[in-house]
Every structure is written in structure tokens, then in C-alpha cells.
Design a protein around this motif. Sequence first.
Motif, PDB file in Angstrom:
ATOM      1  N   GLU A 116       0.832  -1.204   0.000  1.00 30.10           N
ATOM      2  CA  GLU A 116       0.000   0.000   0.000  1.00 30.10           C
ATOM      3  C   GLU A 116       0.863   1.250   0.000  1.00 30.10           C
ATOM      4  O   GLU A 116       0.443   2.317  -0.437  1.00 30.10           O
ATOM      5  CB  GLU A 116      -0.938  -0.010   1.213  1.00 30.10           C
ATOM      6  N   ASN A 117       2.072   1.128   0.519  1.00 27.51           N
ATOM      7  CA  ASN A 117       3.050   2.203   0.473  1.00 27.51           C
ATOM      8  C   ASN A 117       3.671   2.196  -0.920  1.00 27.51           C
ATOM      9  O   ASN A 117       4.201   1.180  -1.368  1.00 27.51           O
ATOM     10  CB  ASN A 117       4.113   1.965   1.553  1.00 27.51           C
ATOM     11  N   THR A 118       3.594   3.312  -1.637  1.00 26.57           N
ATOM     12  CA  THR A 118       3.993   3.339  -3.048  1.00 26.57           C
ATOM     13  C   THR A 118       5.494   3.540  -3.281  1.00 26.57           C
ATOM     14  O   THR A 118       5.927   3.669  -4.429  1.00 26.57           O
ATOM     15  CB  THR A 118       3.225   4.449  -3.800  1.00 26.57           C
ATOM     16  N   LEU A 119       6.279   3.554  -2.237  1.00 30.47           N
ATOM     17  CA  LEU A 119       7.729   3.748  -2.361  1.00 30.47           C
ATOM     18  C   LEU A 119       8.350   2.649  -3.220  1.00 30.47           C
ATOM     19  O   LEU A 119       8.217   1.465  -2.922  1.00 30.47           O
ATOM     20  CB  LEU A 119       8.374   3.736  -0.973  1.00 30.47           C
ATOM     21  N   THR A 120       9.029   3.041  -4.291  1.00 30.49           N
ATOM     22  CA  THR A 120       9.687   2.059  -5.152  1.00 30.49           C
ATOM     23  C   THR A 120      11.137   1.852  -4.713  1.00 30.49           C
ATOM     24  O   THR A 120      11.725   2.666  -4.002  1.00 30.49           O
ATOM     25  CB  THR A 120       9.679   2.495  -6.632  1.00 30.49           C
ATOM     26  N   THR A 121      11.693   0.753  -5.185  1.00 33.49           N
ATOM     27  CA  THR A 121      13.091   0.444  -4.890  1.00 33.49           C
ATOM     28  C   THR A 121      14.007   1.555  -5.380  1.00 33.49           C
ATOM     29  O   THR A 121      14.941   1.958  -4.690  1.00 33.49           O
ATOM     30  CB  THR A 121      13.491  -0.886  -5.553  1.00 33.49           C
ATOM     31  N   GLN A 122      13.739   2.068  -6.579  1.00 34.03           N
ATOM     32  CA  GLN A 122      14.587   3.130  -7.116  1.00 34.03           C
ATOM     33  C   GLN A 122      14.444   4.431  -6.333  1.00 34.03           C
ATOM     34  O   GLN A 122      15.433   5.127  -6.076  1.00 34.03           O
ATOM     35  CB  GLN A 122      14.290   3.375  -8.594  1.00 34.03           C
ATOM     36  N   GLN A 123      13.228   4.780  -5.951  1.00 27.96           N
ATOM     37  CA  GLN A 123      13.023   6.000  -5.167  1.00 27.96           C
ATOM     38  C   GLN A 123      13.802   5.952  -3.860  1.00 27.96           C
ATOM     39  O   GLN A 123      14.436   6.934  -3.456  1.00 27.96           O
ATOM     40  CB  GLN A 123      11.531   6.194  -4.870  1.00 27.96           C
ATOM     41  N   PHE A 124      13.762   4.809  -3.200  1.00 24.94           N
ATOM     42  CA  PHE A 124      14.479   4.687  -1.927  1.00 24.94           C
ATOM     43  C   PHE A 124      15.985   4.725  -2.153  1.00 24.94           C
ATOM     44  O   PHE A 124      16.723   5.356  -1.383  1.00 24.94           O
ATOM     45  CB  PHE A 124      14.082   3.394  -1.211  1.00 24.94           C
TER      46      PHE A 124
END
Length: 210
Positions: free
Chosen positions: A167-175
Motif C-alpha cells: 500500500e506504500n507506493t515507495l519504489t526500490t529506485q526512489q528509496f
Amino acid sequence: MKVISTNIGKPTPITWNGQESTTGIFKYPVNQPITLETESVSNDNISDRKVHGGIYKACYLFSADQYPYWKEKYPNLDWDWGMFGENLTVEGLDETKLKIGSVYKLGTSLVQITQPREPCFKLGIRFDNQNILKEFIDHSFPGTYVKVLEVGHVKVGDVLELVEESENTLTTQQFYQLLFARTKDKGILEMAIKNEALPPHKRERLKRFI
């Protein structure tokens, strides 16, 4: 997303800054399934458990789609799957879409996306060039570690089947980009701190930027 290579490493002696040690980054394809356990891949070498292995780094996945980019930059290397120290080389893995916290069926195992790989000097040793560390950071396609929710086996041809999207939209690349950004994006920072799939110590460390 389809597994095209399963890779295992043996302890390889190295010398760095005058000190002798071993590394497990020299992984090569194997012709049998690998077993994903709760803190590591069975029969795979982990030389330094302070920074590799464990619940949040049980298995490392890297995208086969990124190999052409790196082969062009380093054409003189002896290329094979496993070059980035990944246990699983996966076709179609895309860090811009892969959400941290999402759960996938992978072979007979169940895994959760946890965190991107942060490069260290051992990647430079594998590539015989420490410049790759900055290049790897700048390229922003670092692959991902997974947490093993259910122990199981993975073989070539298995696919990552989405079971539960985070549900948290944080992507691997964003992090990944957040970790190395001098100026932290507040919105992404808050998503990371709230994402319980990330290791607690990483989330805690990010709070100082709020």
C-alpha cells in the motif's frame, strides 16, 4: 519477471588496503534450484554478515535487463550471470515499478521486497575498477534484496508472481536515490520512514532528515 539464472558463490580470497579477507561476490550460475532460507541462500558464501545476509538481505535479485548497459561499459570482462553478486538474475525486474513491501510468490518460496543493494568496494574488485561504485549509484538500477517469508526452492524459469502489492507506493529506485541524495525529498522521506518492510535501523537513521 522471470528467473533466468540461479547463482552461488564460494569464498574467494581478496586483499584490500593491505588486509586479507574473503568475499562471496564472485557468484556463478548453477544448474540446479537454490534454496531461499530465512537469512541466506543455502550453500552460498557470505563472508561478512555485518553487511550481507540476514532477515532483510536473505537473497539478492538483479535485473538481466541491465546487463547490456554494463557490458558496453566494461567489454573486456569475462561476462556471465551473477556478475553483480546476485543470487537470482531476473528478466523484467524494474526498480522503477518494484514497490518496497510487496509480496511475491517465487518458486516454492514467498518473498517480500525489502531494500536495494548499496555497492561497496567488493563490487569494484569484481569489476577490477572501483569507479563502478559511483557509476552504479548514478545509474540507479541496483537490484533488490528480499525477505523470505516462506522458505522454498527457486529454479530457472520460475516467475515472480505478485501476491500482495504494498500500500506504500515507495519504489526500490526512489528509496535508492533517497539514500544518496544530498537533499532529501520530504515526501519520499516520509514514505520510507513509514514503510515497515524496510529495516528498522534504516528508517530510524532517516528520521534525522525530517
